[in-house]
Design a protein around this motif. Structure first.
Motif, PDB file in Angstrom:
ATOM      1  N   ARG A 107      34.888  45.187  37.062  1.00  0.00           N
ATOM      2  CA  ARG A 107      35.218  43.848  37.546  1.00  0.00           C
ATOM      3  C   ARG A 107      36.640  43.815  38.091  1.00  0.00           C
ATOM      4  O   ARG A 107      36.914  43.205  39.137  1.00  0.00           O
TER       5      ARG A 107
ATOM      6  N   LEU B 150      39.582  37.254  35.060  1.00  0.00           N
ATOM      7  CA  LEU B 150      38.259  37.753  35.433  1.00  0.00           C
ATOM      8  C   LEU B 150      37.309  37.825  34.238  1.00  0.00           C
ATOM      9  O   LEU B 150      36.107  38.073  34.430  1.00  0.00           O
ATOM     10  N   TYR B 151      37.819  37.614  33.045  1.00  0.00           N
ATOM     11  CA  TYR B 151      37.042  37.865  31.834  1.00  0.00           C
ATOM     12  C   TYR B 151      36.850  36.589  31.010  1.00  0.00           C
ATOM     13  O   TYR B 151      37.313  35.528  31.372  1.00  0.00           O
TER      14      TYR B 151
ATOM     15  N   ASP C  15      35.400  44.828  31.318  1.00  0.00           N
ATOM     16  CA  ASP C  15      34.764  45.811  32.195  1.00  0.00           C
ATOM     17  C   ASP C  15      35.699  46.226  33.333  1.00  0.00           C
ATOM     18  O   ASP C  15      36.101  45.393  34.144  1.00  0.00           O
TER      19      ASP C  15
ATOM     20  N   LEU D 111      34.009  36.216  40.712  1.00  0.00           N
ATOM     21  CA  LEU D 111      34.586  37.152  39.746  1.00  0.00           C
ATOM     22  C   LEU D 111      35.153  36.441  38.519  1.00  0.00           C
ATOM     23  O   LEU D 111      35.206  37.020  37.428  1.00  0.00           O
ATOM     24  N   THR D 112      35.571  35.200  38.674  1.00  0.00           N
ATOM     25  CA  THR D 112      36.102  34.441  37.544  1.00  0.00           C
ATOM     26  C   THR D 112      35.056  33.488  36.962  1.00  0.00           C
ATOM     27  O   THR D 112      35.364  32.751  36.027  1.00  0.00           O
TER      28      THR D 112
ATOM     29  N   ALA E 138      36.686  45.568  41.405  1.00  0.00           N
ATOM     30  CA  ALA E 138      36.114  44.726  42.453  1.00  0.00           C
ATOM     31  C   ALA E 138      37.132  43.705  42.937  1.00  0.00           C
ATOM     32  O   ALA E 138      37.197  43.397  44.135  1.00  0.00           O
TER      33      ALA E 138
ATOM     34  N   ASP F 166      35.108  39.858  24.915  1.00  0.00           N
ATOM     35  CA  ASP F 166      34.790  40.494  26.193  1.00  0.00           C
ATOM     36  C   ASP F 166      35.159  41.970  26.112  1.00  0.00           C
ATOM     37  O   ASP F 166      36.143  42.336  25.460  1.00  0.00           O
TER      38      ASP F 166
ATOM     39  N   ARG G 290      34.480  35.007  46.597  1.00  0.00           N
ATOM     40  CA  ARG G 290      34.485  36.192  45.734  1.00  0.00           C
ATOM     41  C   ARG G 290      35.344  35.949  44.485  1.00  0.00           C
ATOM     42  O   ARG G 290      34.975  36.377  43.381  1.00  0.00           O
TER      43      ARG G 290
ATOM     44  N   TRP H 180      34.068  34.897  30.383  1.00  0.00           N
ATOM     45  CA  TRP H 180      33.247  33.896  31.043  1.00  0.00           C
ATOM     46  C   TRP H 180      32.635  32.924  30.032  1.00  0.00           C
ATOM     47  O   TRP H 180      32.373  33.273  28.883  1.00  0.00           O
TER      48      TRP H 180
END
Length: 269
Positions: A19, A46-47, A16, A179-180, A22, A13, A175, A49
């Motif tokens: 993210r 958050l990363y 970002d 995000l996750t 946010a 990853d 949210r 994915w």
């Protein structure tokens, strides 16, 4: 009974910063994370994915078991707790690699029936250095029996030296799920959470509660070397929780005085 399982899974990853910013906004914080900035503890959720096509998802919205996580024959999944070791800060906007190993996958029999326990170990590297090691404990259960008595949750401590109240709206849960990239329906599908899994409302993510405790710990005790947490009872989206701290112990207390989560922080030297 223990189960064989694949050895590892590796994901990459770019971390970002948009993210992370946010997520700060979703938490009501200033969006001040840019490229090169250290990420707050636990923002790595958050990363990395792991998107799957619809046909590869289970009824609960999670990827079907049987790949990295073996199929234990139990439909309900819970994130029961975890432990983290922080060796160096992760940097936003820098490439990272996460290597995952299944350390444990076994059946046991508890008071509520058969249970499945899975422990994942994640190692996250940047620039070839292990920055973070995380152990993630998952529990799998049977569907609820409507005729069975509800378990009585433990009573939370009341000896906190600092506390703050926090609420969780359905919008925040949505949210955080987005995000996750967490498709677990108990967090956004009220009919499913209530009618299939037997909850009174939408369930607040265990990691979101742990995130609040980690941010509180970093604010009050300083940078973290280690952090561990254990879920004690689910929190519903319509409940106000109290985040508590006494020394290096932290916990979440429900509005009825029950224990929702217990945690311990080890500050960096």
């Amino acid at each position: 009974m223990k189960h064989a399982h694949p050895a590892t899974e590796t994901r990459e990853d770019m971390m970002d910063p948009a993210r992370a910013a946010a997520f700060q906004v979703a938490l009501g914080q200033p969006a001040d994370i840019g490229a090169g900035a250290p990420l707050p503890p636990f923002f790595h959720q958050l990363y990395f994915w792991s998107p799957h096509p619809p046909e590869a998802l289970g009824r609960d919205g999670h990827p079907k078991v049987g790949g990295l996580i073996p199929d234990l024959g139990l439909p309900r999944r819970m994130w029961a707790g975890g432990r983290l070791g922080f060796a160096a800060p992760l940097r936003a906007g820098s490439p990272a690699e996460r290597r995952t190993v299944v350390e444990k996958a076994e059946h046991k029999h508890g008071r509520s029936g058969p249970l499945g326990f899975v422990t994942l170990r994640h190692e996250i590297r940047q620039a070839g250095e292990v920055c973070l090691t995380e152990w993630q404990d998952l529990v799998y259960r049977q569907d609820p029996d409507a005729s069975a008595p509800r378990p009585v949750p433990p009573v939370a401590r009341t000896d906190e030296t600092e506390s703050r109240e926090v609420g969780f709206t359905s919008t925040l849960l949505f949210r955080y799920s987005a995000l996750t990239f967490n498709g677990h329906r108990i967090h956004y599908d009220l009919d499913y959470a209530r009618d299939v899994e037997g909850y009174a409302g939408l369930v607040v993510h265990g990691p979101l509660l742990a995130q609040h405790l980690m941010l509180m710990a970093e604010e009050l005790v300083g940078p973290l070397a280690q952090f561990s947490f254990r879920a004690a009872s689910p929190l519903m989206h319509f409940e106000t929780a109290t985040l508590c701290r006494h020394g290096t112990d932290l916990w979440v207390r429900g509005p009825d005085g029950r224990s929702v989560m217990e945690a311990n922080a080890v500050p960096a030297l």
